[in-house]
Design a protein around this motif. Structure first.
Motif, PDB file in Angstrom:
ATOM      1  N   GLU A  42      12.314 -62.353 -52.725  1.00  9.96           N
ATOM      2  CA  GLU A  42      11.522 -63.484 -52.237  1.00  9.96           C
ATOM      3  C   GLU A  42      10.096 -63.047 -51.905  1.00  9.96           C
ATOM      4  N   LEU A  43       9.955 -61.878 -51.318  1.00  7.09           N
ATOM      5  CA  LEU A  43       8.639 -61.343 -50.992  1.00  7.09           C
ATOM      6  C   LEU A  43       7.791 -61.199 -52.256  1.00  7.09           C
ATOM      7  N   ILE A  44       8.383 -60.691 -53.306  1.00  4.05           N
ATOM      8  CA  ILE A  44       7.683 -60.535 -54.580  1.00  4.05           C
ATOM      9  C   ILE A  44       7.297 -61.895 -55.151  1.00  4.05           C
ATOM     10  N   LYS A  45       8.195 -62.875 -55.070  1.00 10.00           N
ATOM     11  CA  LYS A  45       7.884 -64.222 -55.564  1.00 10.00           C
ATOM     12  C   LYS A  45       6.713 -64.831 -54.801  1.00 10.00           C
ATOM     13  N   ILE A  46       6.692 -64.640 -53.491  1.00 10.85           N
ATOM     14  CA  ILE A  46       5.604 -65.187 -52.674  1.00 10.85           C
ATOM     15  C   ILE A  46       4.288 -64.488 -53.003  1.00 10.85           C
ATOM     16  N   ALA A  47       4.318 -63.169 -53.102  1.00  8.45           N
ATOM     17  CA  ALA A  47       3.102 -62.413 -53.438  1.00  8.45           C
ATOM     18  C   ALA A  47       2.575 -62.822 -54.813  1.00  8.45           C
ATOM     19  N   ASP A  48       3.473 -62.962 -55.774  1.00  2.00           N
ATOM     20  CA  ASP A  48       3.066 -63.395 -57.120  1.00  2.00           C
ATOM     21  C   ASP A  48       2.492 -64.809 -57.088  1.00  2.00           C
ATOM     22  N   TYR A  49       3.089 -65.683 -56.316  1.00  2.00           N
ATOM     23  CA  TYR A  49       2.644 -67.070 -56.210  1.00  2.00           C
ATOM     24  C   TYR A  49       1.194 -67.137 -55.737  1.00  2.00           C
ATOM     25  N   PHE A  50       0.860 -66.324 -54.735  1.00  2.00           N
ATOM     26  CA  PHE A  50      -0.494 -66.327 -54.186  1.00  2.00           C
ATOM     27  C   PHE A  50      -1.403 -65.293 -54.837  1.00  2.00           C
ATOM     28  N   ASP A  51      -0.874 -64.547 -55.798  1.00  2.00           N
ATOM     29  CA  ASP A  51      -1.633 -63.515 -56.520  1.00  2.00           C
ATOM     30  C   ASP A  51      -2.247 -62.497 -55.568  1.00  2.00           C
ATOM     31  N   VAL A  52      -1.406 -62.015 -54.652  1.00  2.00           N
ATOM     32  CA  VAL A  52      -1.819 -60.969 -53.711  1.00  2.00           C
ATOM     33  C   VAL A  52      -0.764 -59.866 -53.742  1.00  2.00           C
ATOM     34  N   SER A  53      -1.118 -58.724 -53.202  1.00  2.00           N
ATOM     35  CA  SER A  53      -0.143 -57.634 -53.126  1.00  2.00           C
ATOM     36  C   SER A  53       0.847 -57.903 -52.002  1.00  2.00           C
ATOM     37  N   ALA A  54       2.014 -57.333 -52.098  1.00  2.00           N
ATOM     38  CA  ALA A  54       3.014 -57.449 -51.033  1.00  2.00           C
ATOM     39  C   ALA A  54       2.481 -56.817 -49.749  1.00  2.00           C
ATOM     40  N   ASP A  55       1.744 -55.728 -49.878  1.00  2.00           N
ATOM     41  CA  ASP A  55       1.162 -55.079 -48.698  1.00  2.00           C
ATOM     42  C   ASP A  55       0.194 -56.020 -47.974  1.00  2.00           C
ATOM     43  N   TYR A  56      -0.597 -56.761 -48.725  1.00  2.00           N
ATOM     44  CA  TYR A  56      -1.511 -57.726 -48.107  1.00  2.00           C
ATOM     45  C   TYR A  56      -0.713 -58.827 -47.412  1.00  2.00           C
ATOM     46  N   LEU A  57       0.281 -59.339 -48.099  1.00  2.00           N
ATOM     47  CA  LEU A  57       1.125 -60.393 -47.539  1.00  2.00           C
ATOM     48  C   LEU A  57       1.776 -59.946 -46.231  1.00  2.00           C
ATOM     49  N   LEU A  58       2.173 -58.685 -46.167  1.00  2.00           N
ATOM     50  CA  LEU A  58       2.823 -58.140 -44.979  1.00  2.00           C
ATOM     51  C   LEU A  58       1.843 -57.678 -43.901  1.00  2.00           C
ATOM     52  N   GLY A  59       0.539 -57.742 -44.194  1.00  2.00           N
ATOM     53  CA  GLY A  59      -0.466 -57.336 -43.216  1.00  2.00           C
ATOM     54  C   GLY A  59      -0.694 -55.839 -43.146  1.00  2.00           C
ATOM     55  N   ARG A  60      -0.274 -55.118 -44.184  1.00  2.00           N
ATOM     56  CA  ARG A  60      -0.424 -53.656 -44.201  1.00  2.00           C
ATOM     57  C   ARG A  60      -1.777 -53.211 -44.737  1.00  2.00           C
ATOM     58  N   THR A  61      -2.522 -54.135 -45.335  1.00  2.00           N
ATOM     59  CA  THR A  61      -3.858 -53.828 -45.848  1.00  2.00           C
ATOM     60  C   THR A  61      -4.702 -55.098 -45.768  1.00  2.00           C
ATOM     61  N   GLU A  62      -6.003 -54.931 -45.769  1.00  2.00           N
ATOM     62  CA  GLU A  62      -6.925 -56.070 -45.779  1.00  2.00           C
ATOM     63  C   GLU A  62      -7.344 -56.416 -47.203  1.00  2.00           C
ATOM     64  N   ASN A  63      -6.911 -55.604 -48.178  1.00  2.00           N
ATOM     65  CA  ASN A  63      -7.274 -55.813 -49.575  1.00  2.00           C
ATOM     66  C   ASN A  63      -6.200 -56.658 -50.260  1.00  2.00           C
ATOM     67  N   PRO A  64      -6.524 -57.911 -50.621  1.00  2.00           N
ATOM     68  CA  PRO A  64      -5.511 -58.761 -51.243  1.00  2.00           C
ATOM     69  C   PRO A  64      -5.227 -58.419 -52.702  1.00  2.00           C
ATOM     70  N   LYS A  65      -6.053 -57.592 -53.302  1.00  2.00           N
ATOM     71  CA  LYS A  65      -5.903 -57.273 -54.720  1.00  2.00           C
ATOM     72  C   LYS A  65      -4.630 -56.471 -54.978  1.00  2.00           C
ATOM     73  N   ILE A  66      -4.067 -56.726 -56.130  1.00  2.00           N
ATOM     74  CA  ILE A  66      -2.898 -55.974 -56.569  1.00  2.00           C
ATOM     75  C   ILE A  66      -3.399 -54.759 -57.330  1.00  2.00           C
ATOM     76  N   ASN A  67      -3.001 -53.574 -56.907  1.00  2.00           N
ATOM     77  CA  ASN A  67      -3.422 -52.349 -57.598  1.00  2.00           C
ATOM     78  C   ASN A  67      -2.598 -52.180 -58.855  1.00  2.00           C
ATOM     79  N   LYS A  68      -3.299 -52.116 -59.971  1.00  2.00           N
ATOM     80  CA  LYS A  68      -2.604 -51.952 -61.251  1.00  2.00           C
ATOM     81  C   LYS A  68      -3.048 -50.683 -61.917  1.00  2.00           C
TER      82      LYS A  68
END
Length: 68
Positions: A42-68
């Motif tokens: 579910e966490l992955i689905k939510i992060a994908d939905y908003f196009d942010v990283s799971a770490d950003y969603l969880l508040g572990r980073t201020e960078n919303p970008k997904i590192n690829k």
């Protein structure tokens, strides 16, 4: 978790988000209040939905970008 913040920034209701994620509004509400935590899938689905990283969603980073 930044779910409520992301949802409100996009102007999406809890019901719309729940329908888009194939869950129910009560679940989204509980995620937002911290009463319940999403599973990994579910966490992955939510992060994908908003196009942010799971770490950003969880508040572990201020960078919303997904590192690829």
């Amino acid at each position: 978790m930044r779910l409520k913040e992301l949802r409100k920034a996009k102007g999406i209701t809890q019901l719309k988000l729940a329908m888009d994620l194939n869950t129910n509004q009560n679940t989204i509400s509980r995620y937002e209040t911290g009463e319940r935590e999403p599973s990994l899938s579910e966490l992955i689905k939510i992060a994908d939905y908003f196009d942010v990283s799971a770490d950003y969603l969880l508040g572990r980073t201020e960078n919303p970008k997904i590192n690829k």
